[in-house]
Enzyme design. Structure first.
Site, PDB file in Angstrom:
ATOM      1  CB  ALA A 166      27.039 -14.283  34.363  1.00 29.46           C
ATOM      2  N   GLY A 183      20.780 -17.284  35.743  1.00 23.06           N
ATOM      3  CA  GLY A 183      22.024 -16.700  36.234  1.00 23.06           C
ATOM      4  C   GLY A 183      21.754 -15.779  37.414  1.00 23.06           C
ATOM      5  CD  GLU A 184      18.355 -12.097  38.536  1.00 15.66           C
ATOM      6  OE1 GLU A 184      18.256 -10.925  38.926  1.00 15.66           O
ATOM      7  OE2 GLU A 184      17.458 -12.950  38.686  1.00 15.66           O
ATOM      8  CG  HIS A 185      24.730 -17.057  39.985  1.00 14.23           C
ATOM      9  ND1 HIS A 185      23.612 -17.720  39.531  1.00 14.23           N
ATOM     10  CD2 HIS A 185      25.769 -17.651  39.345  1.00 14.23           C
ATOM     11  CE1 HIS A 185      23.948 -18.654  38.684  1.00 14.23           C
ATOM     12  NE2 HIS A 185      25.274 -18.637  38.553  1.00 14.23           N
ATOM     13  CB  ALA A 186      29.492 -13.378  40.905  1.00 12.31           C
TER      14      ALA A 186
END
Length: 315
Positions: free
Chosen positions: A277, A229-232
């Site tokens: 997230a 993840g580590e993104h929107a």
């Protein structure tokens, strides 16, 4: 960061050697510290005993550098960072005596981050905004914003200010669905049927999953120290269910941060657009199923946390 010529009202200990003229107003430099001419230091910093700062170093405002720290060329420290005693930074992955690289690796410590005592930071890394590096950690990879890392090699052990979810009861089959809001996201408890043959859990589109599904993907075989993840997403809705094993999901809407444990196929999380997230703490057998509202589009992703916050402010 604002840097001014060294004013008379700065406090420099008589044994400190401050060769730089670019030290911000209100900064204090204590005993036996040495700052080389090319270094740039911001306002209201506290530079403690026996520190050494090389030429190609930039330090922001209100930074605390505790005793016994050396800041080597290539290091960039943003505002409001705390660096604990004897923390070690490196700028050359393959050092040799009297052999210098053409350019030193650039390491960035982003604003409000904290580095614990005796931690070691390998060269060329980014320590994310408000991250917390535990004492003695050996950091070999980039540290995500707001994460807490510890150990050797350092692994994520949690997230700063992430509120844990409250207990959530299970549903019997065909019972009315339940959802609990977590900021802009929501946790769903999906119906579950169980008999002598085993268990079954299900979800229905627009009833349990609150959008039309056009795609799914599975995340599995993730080493426990890795994160996903580590993104929107700008417009995409997602619905995440851990169908085997378990993992932790951190959701961040720019104002609040929540941590959800996905440990059952009858529990799902709706992640709407513009919610950051991150998934981590995967068990060895974890399989994460994600339903998506549209087909894959690389332009949909926002992968920089600062850009994500800026984009939310302009919505």
């Amino acid at each position: 960061m604002q840097v001014t010529v060294r004013p008379a009202r700065n406090r420099f200990h008589s044994t400190a050697l401050v060769e730089s003229d670019h030290v911000g107003e209100g900064t204090q430099v204590w005993a036996y510290a040495h700052i080389l001419p090319g270094a740039r230091i911001g306002r209201d910093c506290n530079i403690c005993d026996h520190t050494f700062i090389e030429n190609d170093v930039i330090v922001g405002d209100r930074v605390t550098i505790k005793c016994g720290v050396q800041l080597w060329s290539g290091l960039r420290v943003e505002d409001d960072v705390f660096i604990g005693p004897n923390a070690t930074f490196t700028n050359d992955r393959f050092p040799r005596s009297r052999q210098h690289p053409a350019e030193y690796a650039r390491t960035l410590i982003k604003r409000h981050a904290s580095i614990g005592a005796n931690a070691t930071i390998l060269p060329g890394l980014v320590i994310g905004e408000s991250a917390m590096v535990g004492a003695g950690a050996v950091v070999t990879r980039n540290v995500p914003p707001h994460s807490k890392v510890a150990g050797n090699p350092a692994r994520i052990i949690g997230y700063v200010d992430a509120a844990a979810e409250a207990p959530f009861p299970r549903l019997d089959a065909w019972e009315t669905e339940a959802a609990r809001k977590l900021g802009e996201a929501a946790v769903y408890r999906l119906p579950r049927a169980r008999d002598l043959r085993g268990s079954l859990s299900f979800g229905e589109i627009h009833k349990h999953v609150p959008f039309e599904v056009k795609r799914y993907f599975l995340v599995f075989d993730v080493s426990s120290e890795h994160i996903r993840g580590e993104h929107a997403h700008r417009r995409l809705h997602q619905f995440a269910v851990c169908v085997a094993g378990r993992c932790n999901l951190v959701i961040d809407d720019g104002n609040n941060r929540y941590e959800v444990i996905l440990d059952s196929p009858d529990k799902g999380v709706h992640i709407p657009p513009m919610v950051w997230a991150t998934e981590y703490k995967f068990s060895r057998n974890a399989v994460l199923l994600v339903l998506a509202s549209d087909y894959y589009d690389p332009d949909e992703y926002i992968r920089d946390y600062g850009e994500f916050l800026a984009y939310r402010r302009t919505r």
